[in-house]
Enzyme design. Sequence first.
Site, short mmCIF file in Angstrom:
data_model
loop_
_atom_site.label_atom_id
_atom_site.label_comp_id
_atom_site.label_asym_id
_atom_site.label_seq_id
_atom_site.Cartn_x
_atom_site.Cartn_y
_atom_site.Cartn_z
N CYS A 1 50.58 28.86 64.79
CA CYS A 1 50.89 30.03 65.60
C CYS A 1 52.16 30.71 65.11
O CYS A 1 53.12 30.06 64.73
CB CYS A 1 51.10 29.70 67.07
SG CYS A 1 49.70 28.95 67.86
N ARG B 1 50.27 31.35 59.62
CA ARG B 1 50.50 30.26 60.58
C ARG B 1 49.33 30.05 61.54
O ARG B 1 49.31 29.10 62.31
CB ARG B 1 51.76 30.56 61.41
CG ARG B 1 53.00 30.71 60.57
CD ARG B 1 54.19 30.99 61.43
NE ARG B 1 54.56 29.87 62.25
CZ ARG B 1 55.37 28.89 61.88
NH1 ARG B 1 55.90 28.91 60.68
NH2 ARG B 1 55.65 27.90 62.69
N TRP C 1 46.75 29.75 66.38
CA TRP C 1 45.94 28.66 65.84
C TRP C 1 45.65 27.77 67.04
O TRP C 1 46.56 27.12 67.57
CB TRP C 1 46.72 27.91 64.76
CG TRP C 1 45.91 26.85 64.07
CD1 TRP C 1 45.08 27.02 63.01
CD2 TRP C 1 45.87 25.45 64.39
NE1 TRP C 1 44.52 25.81 62.66
CE2 TRP C 1 44.99 24.83 63.48
CE3 TRP C 1 46.49 24.66 65.36
CZ2 TRP C 1 44.71 23.47 63.51
CZ3 TRP C 1 46.22 23.30 65.39
CH2 TRP C 1 45.33 22.72 64.47
N ASN D 1 54.58 28.88 70.74
CA ASN D 1 54.06 28.07 69.63
C ASN D 1 54.43 26.62 69.93
O ASN D 1 55.60 26.34 70.20
CB ASN D 1 54.71 28.56 68.32
CG ASN D 1 54.54 27.58 67.17
OD1 ASN D 1 55.40 27.45 66.33
ND2 ASN D 1 53.43 26.87 67.15
N GLY D 2 53.45 25.73 69.89
CA GLY D 2 53.72 24.33 70.19
C GLY D 2 52.69 23.80 71.16
O GLY D 2 51.61 24.40 71.31
N GLU E 1 43.93 15.76 45.34
CA GLU E 1 44.40 17.11 45.63
C GLU E 1 43.33 18.15 45.28
O GLU E 1 43.13 19.12 46.01
CB GLU E 1 45.71 17.36 44.85
CG GLU E 1 46.25 18.78 44.90
CD GLU E 1 46.58 19.29 46.30
OE1 GLU E 1 46.57 18.51 47.26
OE2 GLU E 1 46.79 20.51 46.42
N LYS F 1 41.80 20.82 47.86
CA LYS F 1 41.84 22.26 47.60
C LYS F 1 40.44 22.85 47.73
O LYS F 1 40.23 23.87 48.37
CB LYS F 1 42.35 22.44 46.18
CG LYS F 1 43.40 23.36 45.77
CD LYS F 1 44.70 23.54 46.38
CE LYS F 1 44.97 23.13 47.77
NZ LYS F 1 46.31 22.75 48.07
N GLU G 1 39.19 22.85 51.38
CA GLU G 1 39.96 23.79 52.20
C GLU G 1 39.47 25.22 52.05
O GLU G 1 39.33 25.94 53.02
CB GLU G 1 41.43 23.80 51.76
CG GLU G 1 42.29 22.73 52.32
CD GLU G 1 43.75 22.87 51.86
OE1 GLU G 1 44.62 22.67 52.70
OE2 GLU G 1 44.01 23.18 50.68
N HIS H 1 31.89 1.26 43.67
CA HIS H 1 31.83 0.48 44.91
C HIS H 1 31.34 1.30 46.10
O HIS H 1 31.63 0.96 47.24
CB HIS H 1 33.21 -0.12 45.21
CG HIS H 1 33.68 -1.05 44.15
ND1 HIS H 1 33.09 -2.28 43.92
CD2 HIS H 1 34.65 -0.92 43.20
CE1 HIS H 1 33.70 -2.87 42.89
NE2 HIS H 1 34.63 -2.07 42.44
N LYS I 1 49.01 26.99 57.98
CA LYS I 1 49.89 26.53 56.92
C LYS I 1 50.94 25.55 57.42
O LYS I 1 51.27 24.58 56.76
CB LYS I 1 50.57 27.73 56.26
CG LYS I 1 51.36 27.31 55.06
CD LYS I 1 51.51 28.42 54.06
CE LYS I 1 52.08 27.90 52.77
NZ LYS I 1 51.15 27.07 51.99
C1 G6P Z 1 48.88 21.96 56.43
C2 G6P Z 1 48.73 22.90 55.24
C3 G6P Z 1 48.73 22.10 53.94
C4 G6P Z 1 49.97 21.24 53.84
C5 G6P Z 1 50.11 20.32 55.08
C6 G6P Z 1 51.47 19.65 55.10
O1 G6P Z 1 47.72 21.19 56.56
O2 G6P Z 1 47.54 23.65 55.37
O3 G6P Z 1 48.70 22.99 52.84
O4 G6P Z 1 49.90 20.44 52.69
O5 G6P Z 1 50.02 21.10 56.27
O6 G6P Z 1 52.47 20.63 55.26
P1 G6P Z 1 53.95 20.49 54.78
O7 G6P Z 1 54.60 21.79 55.17
O8 G6P Z 1 54.53 19.33 55.54
O9 G6P Z 1 53.96 20.25 53.33
#
Ligand code: G6P
Length: 608
Positions: A2, A27, A74, A100-101, A481, A485, A488, A504, A603
């Site tokens: 948010c 956000r 969000w 937000n929270g 990773e 990616k 996502e 396995h 994010k």
């Molecule tokens: C969210 C974002 C990711 C990020 C993760 C951790 O899920 O979408 O891209 O890696 O949070 O965030 P941070 O700010 O702690 O790296």
Amino acid sequence: MCGIIGYVGFRPVNETLFRGLRRLEYRGYDSAGIAVHDGERISLLKRRGNLDSLEPHLEALPREASMGIAHTRWATHGHPTTENAHPHLDCRGEIAVVHNGIIENFQELREELTARGHRFLSQTDSEVVAHLVEEEYQGDLLEAVRRALRRLEGAYALVVMSSREPGVLVGARKDSPLVLGLGEGENLLASATPALLDCTHRALALENGEMAKVTRDTWRLLDLAGRPVERRPFEIPYDVAAVEKGGYADFMLKEIYEQPQAWKNTLRGRLDRSGRLRIEELEGHGIDLSSIRRIIFVSCGTSYHASLLGRYIFEAWMDIPVEVDIASEFYYREPRLDPSCLVVAVSQSGETLDTMGAVRWAARCGAPSLSVVNVVGSMMARESDGVLYTHAGLEIGVAATKTFIAQMAAVYLLGLYLGQERGLLEEGFVREVFSYLESLTGSIEEVLEDTEAVETCAEKYCRCEDFLFLGRNINYPMAMEAALKLKEISYIHAEGYPAGEMKHGPIALLHPGFPVVALIPSDPIYDKVRNNIEEVRARQAPVIAMATRGNHEVGGFSDEAIFVPEVRPQFNPVVLAPALQLLAYHIAKMRGCNVDQPRNLAKTVTVE
Ligand code: G6P
């Protein structure tokens, strides 16, 4: 998680708030809303969907407003509907709130307020705040918010206004970020500094348990007891251009191409004149590095993968046990820590609540914490005992790219630094490896210049619904990773697996429509990975091999080959990561996905 903004000043309020929201859209973007005060009353506009759904209706708001608050959501409590969008109003439409929270005791408060005659219009936890402030309001908004806060449990960043106090905004925070932007004849409150940039570069961050009262010409910080708080403003270190796409199709692509710079900036200025590694922001941190007997990385998402890389590097360079934990799995099991354990929290935002929880748990146990953070002055940077900044610059695309490569740079750097400070690494070694790290900027650039093979693969396989990424040893975190990616941004099911572990279980899934991306750069375990690839081929799954340029045999055991520049084995992740990001990017684009705003994601995750 948010984005909130409040504005009071001389500019057209609706547009100013909307522009601010655009800068916070990373956000959260499932619904949005604006409330403005026209001197007499509050008018409200809310829509389900991202800001594009709100924009055509902005004209419905009064033009003569001089202040307002806005929100991009969000969803946590309540579906992403128009009713659940913020701002929320009290029963009389006199108090407006953006939040937000998460208010953890909202059920209990809601029942209590309902019993006293309040009518709720949404399913959100946030709406209780408007009703609580209404209950407490006796002509002074600041005081009413202060009293209402005493009842709230959980995390919040709030901006509140009252129809009875034109020109006054009240903000408050606990565990969710809130900054105050200081302009000339205008002031703002917002979740993050990008939202301030169209008006000002001067800002200050509210700390937990602080409130702000803001008018167009004045501002005041105070704690929850009403005592004044002194704080020096800082200059926001980037400008509007950093929050624009600069000719790229998406923020994500722009940020992928900013990686050489992010890498370079994170390493810049780290050697002093005598050739010793120096991390300025870590000086005077008070952590006794010589007494550390155990290192624990904690983090989430992409930052977790950078942390996994840290384990391989630290263990290779130092005789110290290293663990890596997912932050949300860490502190609830109450791990035993003591002053000889160093907790390294890796976080782009420096606000992720689960990772913050780990930092706080370390503090409770008397264990020192060190954070690797991109956002200067963020909560984690402030609360941990030491900080190493990643200097990737502002990242707007929800999927982390340039901040990931900067985290990798920071992890190598931190490994060298710890080794140096603990006397475990020779000065000559530290210097030599550091200059090698610097030289890798060119290798990252090479990956970004040569994208033909990546695009060809993307085109060929973008309609597949499953992908397996295999890597071994230091390349295994890159496989994880890459899978993250891809899922996502393209919504393809993908898994990152240790190449040797595939037999396995996941091998049972393979079939001719299930591509396997095998990370097989030249390194001491090349032959083992090659054997694992043969196991894949025997099940007729297509193999995309990511190998070191100059490998002439790879075509013989793969369907496609993507080459990365030759680097020392310990640094292969640095060239694999951008190539894998580009693969995910092109696949997602070919599937027509919005890579900057993937569905359901945010994010910065400020809820547990
Ligand atoms: C969210 C974002 C990711 C990020 C993760 C951790 O899920 O979408 O891209 O890696 O949070 O965030 P941070 O700010 O702690 O790296």
